[in-house]
Design an enzyme around this catalytic site. Structure first.
Site, PDB file in Angstrom:
ATOM      1  N   CYS A   2      52.206  23.374 -41.543  1.00  8.53           N
ATOM      2  CA  CYS A   2      51.584  22.570 -42.599  1.00  8.53           C
ATOM      3  C   CYS A   2      52.639  21.584 -43.065  1.00  8.53           C
ATOM      4  CB  CYS A   2      51.107  23.450 -43.743  1.00  8.53           C
ATOM      5  SG  CYS A   2      50.399  22.532 -45.126  1.00  8.53           S
ATOM      6  N   GLU A 105      46.792  18.060 -40.375  1.00  3.90           N
ATOM      7  CA  GLU A 105      47.432  18.365 -39.099  1.00  3.90           C
ATOM      8  C   GLU A 105      47.206  17.167 -38.178  1.00  3.90           C
ATOM      9  OE1 GLU A 105      49.476  20.531 -38.496  1.00  3.90           O
ATOM     10  OE2 GLU A 105      49.079  22.306 -39.707  1.00  3.90           O
TER      11      GLU A 105
END
Length: 232
Positions: A2, A105
């Site tokens: 992340c 992402e």
């Protein structure tokens, strides 16, 4: 992993979601492309209940001599955090929640780095499991960037986001995802003996390509959330 997230939740919304949130109301600046090295709102256990604080994203272990370590420790694998020297003390006693309205992402195709926004299907806030640490400045002369000018003896509070194996919702984009906690897990995660949180069951997250302007963290506005015309 992340590497960026959205944090547009308000203090009032947090107060409604976290029973017993202590402290005076805080006006949180909406963040739509929050990046490592920046400050984020984090929930920690306090003497009178959970409290909200602003911490630096990128954990600096107490024994670190160079704060640049923080940029290498923005995530921690939940499978090994209890044993890794950088994280094991935080795992035992300094756990936190990071509220997020989504996270990003990336995939690559045709030379283009394509960002994806991942959030709950109902667009309710996510709560990411994290660890925090307190780093004491011993050599201020070596500090630069946002830490420049800090004095010896000052303390900087930092955090990292725990990650786990991706579930079916997101595994086509990245093999890792943040550890997501549900409200019934909040208190035990913050205060009880540590246990490895279970992987989030599939069917709860949506994925959407967004504009490549997200690739530059200087772009931090609501337009970061707009769907992209590209479907790489």
């Amino acid at each position: 992993m992340c590497g960026r997230f959205v944090q547009s939740i308000t203090w009032r919304e947090l107060h409604e979601l976290l029973a017993g949130l202590t402290g005076a109301p805080v006006e949180l600046k909406p963040r739509y492309n929050l990046a490592p090295g920046q400050d984020a709102a984090v929930i920690r256990a306090g003497a009178e209940g959970p409290r909200l604080d602003l911490l630096h994203w990128g954990l600096i272990p107490p024994w670190a001599r160079d704060p640049a370590t923080a940029f290498k420790l923005i995530n921690a694998r939940v499978e090994t955090a209890a044993e890794k020297p950088s994280f094991r003390n935080s795992w035992r006693a300094r756990r936190c929640l990071i509220p997020a309205n989504g996270y990003y992402e990336w995939t690559s195709a045709g030379g283009i780095r394509q960002p994806w926004l991942i959030r709950r299907l109902d667009e309710a806030p996510l709560f990411l499991a994290g660890l925090w640490e307190n780093w004491r400045i011993t050599e201020p002369a070596s500090l630069h960037g946002q830490f420049a000018g800090r004095q010896a003896g000052e303390q900087i509070e930092t955090f990292t986001i725990l990650t786990t194996a991706a579930n079916e919702d997101v595994e086509a984009i990245n093999h890792r995802m943040p550890v997501l906690l549900h409200p019934h897990q909040f208190e035990s995660w913050l205060t009880d003996a540590p246990a490895t949180p279970a992987t989030t069951q599939p069917g709860q997250l949506s994925t959407q390509t967004v504009d490549v302007r997200v690739n530059d963290p200087r772009n931090d506005d609501p337009d970061c959330l707009l769907p992209s015309l590209s479907l790489l």
